[in-house]
Write a protein that holds these residues in place. Sequence first.
Motif, PDB file in Angstrom:
ATOM      1  N   LEU A  32       0.820  -1.209   0.000  1.00 12.21           N
ATOM      2  CA  LEU A  32       0.000   0.000   0.000  1.00 12.21           C
ATOM      3  C   LEU A  32       0.850   1.254   0.000  1.00 12.21           C
ATOM      4  O   LEU A  32       0.584   2.203  -0.729  1.00 12.21           O
ATOM      5  CB  LEU A  32      -0.942   0.016   1.214  1.00 12.21           C
ATOM      6  N   PHE A  33       1.901   1.272   0.806  1.00 11.33           N
ATOM      7  CA  PHE A  33       2.739   2.459   0.926  1.00 11.33           C
ATOM      8  C   PHE A  33       3.931   2.448  -0.013  1.00 11.33           C
ATOM      9  O   PHE A  33       4.726   3.375  -0.007  1.00 11.33           O
ATOM     10  CB  PHE A  33       3.205   2.641   2.372  1.00 11.33           C
ATOM     11  N   GLY A  34       4.077   1.399  -0.821  1.00 14.37           N
ATOM     12  CA  GLY A  34       5.200   1.323  -1.751  1.00 14.37           C
ATOM     13  C   GLY A  34       6.538   1.291  -1.023  1.00 14.37           C
ATOM     14  O   GLY A  34       7.555   1.726  -1.574  1.00 14.37           O
ATOM     15  N   LEU A  35       6.549   0.781   0.187  1.00 13.93           N
ATOM     16  CA  LEU A  35       7.784   0.788   0.982  1.00 13.93           C
ATOM     17  C   LEU A  35       8.853  -0.123   0.395  1.00 13.93           C
ATOM     18  O   LEU A  35      10.038   0.092   0.621  1.00 13.93           O
ATOM     19  CB  LEU A  35       7.480   0.388   2.430  1.00 13.93           C
ATOM     20  N   ILE A  36       8.444  -1.123  -0.363  1.00 13.38           N
ATOM     21  CA  ILE A  36       9.411  -2.040  -0.976  1.00 13.38           C
ATOM     22  C   ILE A  36      10.287  -1.295  -1.970  1.00 13.38           C
ATOM     23  O   ILE A  36      11.458  -1.612  -2.140  1.00 13.38           O
ATOM     24  CB  ILE A  36       8.677  -3.222  -1.641  1.00 13.38           C
ATOM     25  N   LYS A  37       9.739  -0.264  -2.615  1.00 12.03           N
ATOM     26  CA  LYS A  37      10.494   0.531  -3.589  1.00 12.03           C
ATOM     27  C   LYS A  37      11.452   1.500  -2.910  1.00 12.03           C
ATOM     28  O   LYS A  37      12.334   2.057  -3.550  1.00 12.03           O
ATOM     29  CB  LYS A  37       9.527   1.300  -4.480  1.00 12.03           C
ATOM     30  N   ASN A  38      11.252   1.711  -1.630  1.00 14.09           N
ATOM     31  CA  ASN A  38      12.090   2.617  -0.853  1.00 14.09           C
ATOM     32  C   ASN A  38      13.521   2.085  -0.824  1.00 14.09           C
ATOM     33  O   ASN A  38      13.752   0.904  -0.663  1.00 14.09           O
ATOM     34  CB  ASN A  38      11.514   2.694   0.575  1.00 14.09           C
ATOM     35  N   LYS A  39      14.494   2.937  -0.963  1.00 12.78           N
ATOM     36  CA  LYS A  39      15.903   2.526  -0.958  1.00 12.78           C
ATOM     37  C   LYS A  39      16.471   2.418   0.460  1.00 12.78           C
ATOM     38  O   LYS A  39      17.621   2.062   0.640  1.00 12.78           O
ATOM     39  CB  LYS A  39      16.756   3.497  -1.782  1.00 12.78           C
ATOM     40  N   GLU A  40      15.652   2.733   1.467  1.00 14.24           N
ATOM     41  CA  GLU A  40      16.100   2.652   2.855  1.00 14.24           C
ATOM     42  C   GLU A  40      15.959   1.223   3.377  1.00 14.24           C
ATOM     43  O   GLU A  40      15.201   0.423   2.835  1.00 14.24           O
ATOM     44  CB  GLU A  40      15.285   3.616   3.729  1.00 14.24           C
ATOM     45  N   ARG A  41      16.673   0.942   4.461  1.00 15.38           N
ATOM     46  CA  ARG A  41      16.613  -0.393   5.058  1.00 15.38           C
ATOM     47  C   ARG A  41      15.256  -0.586   5.721  1.00 15.38           C
ATOM     48  O   ARG A  41      14.770   0.275   6.455  1.00 15.38           O
ATOM     49  CB  ARG A  41      17.729  -0.559   6.080  1.00 15.38           C
ATOM     50  N   ILE A  42      14.646  -1.746   5.455  1.00  9.25           N
ATOM     51  CA  ILE A  42      13.349  -2.105   6.017  1.00  9.25           C
ATOM     52  C   ILE A  42      13.505  -3.429   6.749  1.00  9.25           C
ATOM     53  O   ILE A  42      14.048  -4.386   6.205  1.00  9.25           O
ATOM     54  CB  ILE A  42      12.278  -2.263   4.910  1.00  9.25           C
ATOM     55  N   THR A  43      13.015  -3.449   7.977  1.00  7.65           N
ATOM     56  CA  THR A  43      12.996  -4.688   8.743  1.00  7.65           C
ATOM     57  C   THR A  43      11.541  -5.082   8.913  1.00  7.65           C
ATOM     58  O   THR A  43      10.717  -4.277   9.349  1.00  7.65           O
ATOM     59  CB  THR A  43      13.640  -4.490  10.131  1.00  7.65           C
ATOM     60  N   VAL A  44      11.225  -6.324   8.547  1.00  9.52           N
ATOM     61  CA  VAL A  44       9.859  -6.813   8.638  1.00  9.52           C
ATOM     62  C   VAL A  44       9.856  -8.068   9.505  1.00  9.52           C
ATOM     63  O   VAL A  44      10.651  -8.979   9.280  1.00  9.52           O
ATOM     64  CB  VAL A  44       9.288  -7.152   7.241  1.00  9.52           C
ATOM     65  N   GLY A  45       8.985  -8.076  10.478  1.00 12.30           N
ATOM     66  CA  GLY A  45       8.777  -9.271  11.292  1.00 12.30           C
ATOM     67  C   GLY A  45       7.368  -9.765  11.064  1.00 12.30           C
ATOM     68  O   GLY A  45       6.415  -9.003  11.180  1.00 12.30           O
ATOM     69  N   LEU A  46       7.229 -11.029  10.699  1.00 13.80           N
ATOM     70  CA  LEU A  46       5.918 -11.609  10.435  1.00 13.80           C
ATOM     71  C   LEU A  46       5.623 -12.700  11.457  1.00 13.80           C
ATOM     72  O   LEU A  46       6.516 -13.470  11.827  1.00 13.80           O
ATOM     73  CB  LEU A  46       5.862 -12.195   9.021  1.00 13.80           C
ATOM     74  N   ASN A  47       4.388 -12.741  11.911  1.00 13.24           N
ATOM     75  CA  ASN A  47       3.923 -13.765  12.846  1.00 13.24           C
ATOM     76  C   ASN A  47       4.748 -13.821  14.129  1.00 13.24           C
ATOM     77  O   ASN A  47       5.076 -14.895  14.628  1.00 13.24           O
ATOM     78  CB  ASN A  47       3.888 -15.137  12.161  1.00 13.24           C
ATOM     79  N   LEU A  48       5.078 -12.653  14.665  1.00 16.19           N
ATOM     80  CA  LEU A  48       5.805 -12.577  15.927  1.00 16.19           C
ATOM     81  C   LEU A  48       4.836 -12.770  17.088  1.00 16.19           C
ATOM     82  O   LEU A  48       3.655 -12.433  16.975  1.00 16.19           O
ATOM     83  CB  LEU A  48       6.492 -11.216  16.047  1.00 16.19           C
ATOM     84  N   PRO A  49       5.303 -13.299  18.213  1.00 20.94           N
ATOM     85  CA  PRO A  49       4.401 -13.482  19.357  1.00 20.94           C
ATOM     86  C   PRO A  49       3.909 -12.144  19.911  1.00 20.94           C
ATOM     87  O   PRO A  49       4.657 -11.173  19.952  1.00 20.94           O
ATOM     88  CB  PRO A  49       5.261 -14.220  20.388  1.00 20.94           C
ATOM     89  N   SER A  50       2.644 -12.095  20.306  1.00 23.00           N
ATOM     90  CA  SER A  50       2.044 -10.892  20.862  1.00 23.00           C
ATOM     91  C   SER A  50       1.064 -11.291  21.959  1.00 23.00           C
ATOM     92  O   SER A  50       0.218 -12.161  21.741  1.00 23.00           O
ATOM     93  CB  SER A  50       1.298 -10.115  19.779  1.00 23.00           C
TER      94      SER A  50
END
Length: 152
Positions: A32-50
């Motif tokens: 949605l935000f096109g963050l994948i196209k961003n040249k900055e470092r992105i850290t993504v955590g999926l299915n983390l405990p909450s």
Amino acid sequence: MINKSQLQVEAINHGTVIDHIPAGQGIKILQLFGLIKNKERITVGLNLPSVALGSKDIIKVENTWLSAEQANQLALFAPDATVNLIEDFEVGEKLQLQLPEQVEGVFSCPNSNCISHNEQVSSKFKVRAVKRQVRFRCNYCEKSFHQDFMTF
């Protein structure tokens, strides 16, 4: 021995942290935000405990700050998410999310018979939350859809 309080996702120096995203919605938010196209470092955590959600996603984007308007768009997929703007490893500002009343030109109507597929009109949806789930009602065919059926 493992330290139970150890961070599972590295802290960032400057940027935006989007936390408490319902599990499975992180990828949609990146799109949605096109963050994948961003040249900055992105850290993504999926299915983390909450504790609150059971499992959650988290997104950290360095040197990028979401505006209040973008944060409100984020509420379309994660109404209870938190958006923290980070400066020098500290939370500088917390953005409060408000679900927009309407969204235009972002999604395609899932109804293949909707006039928006055959005419040159911009898609329009009324947005509402029902039992913590976001629903979209097409302005043209007037059908209502759960957030999981919405595509870009």
